[in-house]
Write an enzyme that holds these catalytic residues in place. Structure first.
Site, mmCIF file in Angstrom:
data_model
loop_
_atom_site.group_PDB
_atom_site.id
_atom_site.type_symbol
_atom_site.label_atom_id
_atom_site.label_comp_id
_atom_site.label_asym_id
_atom_site.label_seq_id
_atom_site.Cartn_x
_atom_site.Cartn_y
_atom_site.Cartn_z
ATOM 1 N N HIS A 37 -27.119 -56.865 23.712
ATOM 2 C CA HIS A 37 -27.291 -55.412 23.550
ATOM 3 C C HIS A 37 -25.936 -54.726 23.666
ATOM 4 C CE1 HIS A 37 -26.844 -54.964 27.841
ATOM 5 N NE2 HIS A 37 -27.959 -55.640 28.109
ATOM 6 N N HIS A 95 -23.442 -55.843 26.486
ATOM 7 C CA HIS A 95 -22.731 -57.110 26.219
ATOM 8 C C HIS A 95 -21.665 -56.887 25.153
ATOM 9 C CE1 HIS A 95 -27.026 -58.603 27.107
ATOM 10 N NE2 HIS A 95 -26.325 -58.801 28.215
ATOM 11 N N CYS A 116 -33.073 -61.806 45.460
ATOM 12 C CA CYS A 116 -33.439 -61.029 44.264
ATOM 13 C C CYS A 116 -33.195 -61.911 43.047
ATOM 14 C CB CYS A 116 -32.620 -59.742 44.152
ATOM 15 S SG CYS A 116 -32.874 -58.941 42.545
ATOM 16 N N CYS A 173 -30.730 -60.439 40.400
ATOM 17 C CA CYS A 173 -29.300 -60.635 40.717
ATOM 18 C C CYS A 173 -28.975 -62.114 40.846
ATOM 19 C CB CYS A 173 -28.916 -59.975 42.039
ATOM 20 S SG CYS A 173 -29.108 -58.208 42.090
ATOM 21 N N CYS A 210 -34.236 -53.919 45.558
ATOM 22 C CA CYS A 210 -32.903 -54.100 44.982
ATOM 23 C C CYS A 210 -32.638 -52.900 44.071
ATOM 24 C CB CYS A 210 -32.867 -55.394 44.166
ATOM 25 S SG CYS A 210 -31.485 -55.407 43.002
ATOM 26 N N HIS A 233 -32.474 -53.793 40.240
ATOM 27 C CA HIS A 233 -33.630 -54.342 39.517
ATOM 28 C C HIS A 233 -34.955 -53.714 39.916
ATOM 29 C CE1 HIS A 233 -30.414 -57.336 38.937
ATOM 30 N NE2 HIS A 233 -30.909 -57.335 37.724
ATOM 31 N N LYS A 237 -30.923 -44.889 31.637
ATOM 32 C CA LYS A 237 -30.586 -46.310 31.754
ATOM 33 C C LYS A 237 -31.216 -47.069 30.584
ATOM 34 C CE LYS A 237 -30.640 -50.110 34.848
ATOM 35 N NZ LYS A 237 -30.775 -50.780 36.043
ATOM 36 N N LYS A 254 -35.598 -52.466 28.578
ATOM 37 C CA LYS A 254 -36.636 -52.950 27.670
ATOM 38 C C LYS A 254 -37.898 -52.099 27.804
ATOM 39 C CE LYS A 254 -36.946 -57.815 26.370
ATOM 40 N NZ LYS A 254 -37.237 -59.134 26.917
HETATM 41 N N1 MSP Z 1 -24.567 -64.316 33.978
HETATM 42 C C1 MSP Z 1 -24.025 -63.283 34.780
HETATM 43 C C2 MSP Z 1 -22.513 -63.280 34.705
HETATM 44 C C3 MSP Z 1 -21.832 -64.550 35.071
HETATM 45 S S1 MSP Z 1 -20.108 -64.448 34.847
HETATM 46 C C4 MSP Z 1 -19.508 -65.821 35.569
HETATM 47 C C5 MSP Z 1 -24.546 -61.938 34.304
HETATM 48 N N2 MSP Z 1 -25.006 -61.865 33.052
HETATM 49 S S2 MSP Z 1 -25.591 -60.549 32.332
HETATM 50 O O1 MSP Z 1 -26.141 -60.982 31.077
HETATM 51 O O2 MSP Z 1 -26.423 -59.826 33.208
HETATM 52 O O3 MSP Z 1 -24.318 -59.722 31.971
HETATM 53 C C6 MSP Z 1 -23.798 -58.716 32.803
HETATM 54 C C7 MSP Z 1 -22.672 -58.086 32.074
HETATM 55 O O4 MSP Z 1 -23.107 -57.559 30.799
HETATM 56 C C8 MSP Z 1 -22.043 -56.875 32.746
HETATM 57 O O5 MSP Z 1 -21.135 -57.220 33.764
HETATM 58 C C9 MSP Z 1 -21.371 -56.225 31.554
HETATM 59 O O6 MSP Z 1 -20.257 -56.975 31.158
HETATM 60 C C10 MSP Z 1 -22.449 -56.349 30.502
HETATM 61 N N3 MSP Z 1 -23.419 -55.258 30.578
HETATM 62 C C11 MSP Z 1 -24.776 -55.417 30.701
HETATM 63 N N4 MSP Z 1 -25.346 -54.172 30.666
HETATM 64 C C12 MSP Z 1 -24.390 -53.230 30.546
HETATM 65 C C13 MSP Z 1 -24.412 -51.829 30.319
HETATM 66 N N5 MSP Z 1 -25.514 -51.121 30.287
HETATM 67 N N6 MSP Z 1 -23.212 -51.239 30.113
HETATM 68 C C14 MSP Z 1 -22.039 -51.918 30.065
HETATM 69 N N7 MSP Z 1 -22.006 -53.232 30.243
HETATM 70 C C15 MSP Z 1 -23.135 -53.905 30.713
HETATM 71 O O7 MSP Z 1 -24.483 -60.990 35.065
#
Ligand code: MSP
Length: 462
Positions: free
Chosen positions: A17, A20, A125, A128, A142, A145, A293, A296
Site C-alpha cells: 500500500h 510501503h 501483541c 506488533c 495496544c 493495533h 488512518k 482495511k
Molecule cells: N516486518 C516488519 C519490519 C521488519 S524490518 C527488519 C514490519 N513490516 S510492515 O509490513 O508492517 O511494515 C512497516 C513499515 O511499512 C513502516 O515502518 C513503514 O516503512 C511502512 N508503512 C506502513 N504503513 C505506513 C503508513 N501508513 N505510512 C507510512 N509508512 C508506513 O513492520
C-alpha cells in the site's frame, strides 16, 4: 564513502500500500541521489515472511504458508518496477542464505553466553509481534493495533539485551546523528534511561512451526524480529569480511511504528556480535488518507499501482517527497496530488521547460547557442543556481527532502523570472541584440540542465 540504504522488510500479510511505497520510494530516491554524487550504493528492500501473523493470513486463505508467502512476496516485487524503484536485492526471510546467516548468528550469540533459557509471562501483541510493557498499553490495548494483548506464559530462550543498554545509551548520546529526526532520538533515549528486560527470541514449536529453527534446540523456532533484523546483514554477504565495505555506510529507513526494534533490539544484537553499529536510522511519520488512518476495515487503503496508473510515476514520487515533512505524519488526498501536479509540475516547471524549448527552436534552430558577455542578471542567476545546488545536496543528505525540493522550486521561479525580465522575444527582433539573446538562451538552458540533474533521483522518467 559507500552507502547501504535499507527499507523495512514488509510483512506479507498485507498487499503493498501507500505506506510501503513511500518508504521504498524514499530509499530509491536516496540511492539515486548518492549515485549521482558518484558514490557506490547498495539498496535493499524485502519481505518478512515468518511468524504467527503470516500463518494466520495463510489459514484464512486456505493455503499453506509457503504458497501464501510466495504469492504475496511476488506482489511486492512486481510493484517496485511500476514505481521506478530499482533495489539491488529484494530479500526474503525464507531465502536459504538468510536462514543460514540467522542460524550462524544465533549459534555465535549462544556460545558467547548472551542467550539463556527461562520461563516468561508477558503481554503479547500479535500485530506488533512482540511483548508489550504495561506502560505501552492505552486503556489495556495496544495503541497501534487496537487489540488487547494475549497473556502468554512459556519457557523460551532470551537474549541478554539489558547487558548492552548502557553501552547503547552512551553511543546514542555521543552520536547525535545516529537516530533522526531528533524527536525519535529523544524517545529512544528516554526508553533506554529506564531499566529494561531481556528479549525473548524463540517460540516453542508446539505453538509455531513457521520459522527458522534454533541451531542449538530443535524444539524452538526463532522469534520473527530476531530473524527479520538480520536481513540487513545477510544482504551484504555477512559473515564474509567484505560485508564491511557497505556496512560502514549503513543507513536504515523506517516509519515510527518500528522504532523500538530498530533502535533498541537491533543495535544491542550488533553489540553482542561485535559488529559496528549502523551509521544512521531515519524515521518517518505515517501517511493518513483524507486525514484518517489507512485501514482495511475503513476501506481506504491506497494502492501504489493504482496511483502510478492514475497520476504517473514521476508525479507520484514528486508528490510523496514534497508533501511529507520527513518525520511528521502527512495526509494523502487526490486533491492534494492534483494540486501539486498542476501548480509545481505543469505550471512552474513545465512552463519553464516548454518556453525554453520553444524559444531555442524558434530563434536558434534548436541548437544551444554560445554564451557571450555576461551581465549582472546572468551572474545572479548563476549564483542562485549554486545556492540551489548547495541546499539540495545538504538537505537530500539529511533526508530533508521537502526542503531540498523547496530550494529547487525557488530556483525554478527565479529562472522563470529571468526569462520574463530579459524578454528574449524582444531581443529576437533586433539583429544587434543577437549576442545578448545567445547569452540569455544559454543561461536558461544551463538552468534547465541543472534542474534535470537534481530532479532525476526524484523523477527518473523526466
Ligand atoms: N516486518 C516488519 C519490519 C521488519 S524490518 C527488519 C514490519 N513490516 S510492515 O509490513 O508492517 O511494515 C512497516 C513499515 O511499512 C513502516 O515502518 C513503514 O516503512 C511502512 N508503512 C506502513 N504503513 C505506513 C503508513 N501508513 N505510512 C507510512 N509508512 C508506513 O513492520
Amino acid at each position: 564513502m559507500t552507502t547501504y540504504i535499507t527499507t523495512p522488510i514488509y510483512y506479507v500479510n498485507a498487499q503493498p500500500h501507500l505506506g510501503h511505497a513511500y518508504s521504498t520510494i524514499v530509499a530509491d530516491v536516496y540511492s539515486r541521489f548518492r549515485r549521482l554524487c558518484g558514490e557506490p550504493v547498495r539498496f535493499q528492500t524485502g519481505t518478512d515472511e515468518h511468524g504467527d501473523k503470516i500463518v494466520e493470513a495463510a489459514e484464512k486463505e486456505g493455503v499453506t504458508p509457503r504458497e501464501y508467502v510466495d504469492r504475496i512476496s511476488a506482489l511486492f516485487q512486481q510493484t517496485w518496477p511500476l514505481l521506478d524503484v530499482v533495489p539491488d536485492r529484494c530479500i526474503r526471510t525464507t531465502d536459504a542464505d538468510h536462514i543460514a546467516v540467522v542460524q550462524g548468528i544465533l549459534q555465535k550469540v549462544y556460545e558467547k553466553g548472551d542467550i539463556y533459557f527461562d520461563k516468561y509471562k508477558g503481554l503479547y501483541c500479535k500485530g506488533c509481534e512482540r511483548y508489550l510493557t504495561e506502560k505501552e498499553l492505552v486503556e489495556g490495548k495496544c495503541p497501534d493495533h487496537q487489540r488487547e494483548p494475549e497473556v502468554i506464559e512459556e519457557e523460551n530462550y532470551f537474549f541478554r539485551m539489558s547487558k548492552y543498554r548502557q553501552q547503547l545509551l552512551e553511543h546514542i548520546e555521543t552520536h547525535p546523528e545516529f537516530i533522526t529526526p531528533e524527536r525519535y532520538r529523544n524517545e529512544v533515549l528516554a526508553l533506554l534511561k529506564e531499566p529494561m528486560g531481556d528479549l525473548c527470541i524463540s517460540r516453542p514449536k508446539s505453538r509455531l512451526t513457521w520459522g527458522i529453527e534454533l541451531p542449538f534446540d530443535d524444539n524452538f523456532v526463532t522469534y520473527v524480529w530476531f530473524d527479520a533484523l538480520i536481513n540487513y546483514l545477510t544482504g551484504l554477504g555477512y559473515p564474509q569480511q567484505d560485508f564491511h565495505d557497505f556496512w560502514s555506510g549503513c543507513e536504515h529507513l523506517i516509519a515510527k511504528d518500528i522504532l523500538k526494534p530498530h533502535a533498541v533490539f537491533w543495535p544491542t544484537m550488533l553489540l553482542s556480535l561485535g559488529i559496528p553499529l549502523y551509521k544512521r536510522l531515519h524515521v518517518h511519520g505515517y501517511w493518513n488518507v483524507d486525514d484518517t488512518k489507512m485501514s482495511k476495515s475503513l476501506g481506504n487503503v491506497v494502492r501504489p499501482r493504482e496511483l502510478a496508473e492514475e497520476y504517473g510515476i514521476d508525479t507520484l514520487r514528486y508528490f510523496l517527497l514534497r508533501e511529507m515533512s520527513f518525520g511528521l505524519d502527512s495526509s494523502f488526498s487526490s486533491a492534494l496530488i492534483v494540486g501539486r501536479h498542476n501548480s509545481d509540475l505543469a505550471n512552474d516547471l513545465g512552463n519553464l521547460f516548454s518556453r525554453a524549448q520553444a524559444m531555442v527552436k524558434k530563434y536558434r534552430g534548436g541548437k544551444v547557442p554560445q554564451p557571450q558577455q555576461e551581465k549582472q542578471k546572468d551572474i545572479e542567476l548563476k549564483g542562485a543556481a549554486e545556492k540551489m545546488l548547495r541546499l539540495y545536496r545538504e538537505n537530500m543528505a539529511e533526508f530533508h527532502f521537502h526542503i531540498a525540493l523547496q530550494a529547487v522550486w525557488e530556483f525554478v521561479g527565479l529562472a522563470n523570472k529571468y526569462i520574463v525580465e530579459n524578454e528574449p522575444w524582444v531581443l529576437a527582433k533586433d539583429e544587434k541584440l543577437s549576442a545578448r539573446l545567445d547569452t540569455v538562451l544559454y543561461s536558461v538552458l544551463e538552468s534547465l540542465r541543472l534542474l534535470t540533474l537534481v530532479l532525476q533521483p526524484v523523477m527518473p522518467q523526466m
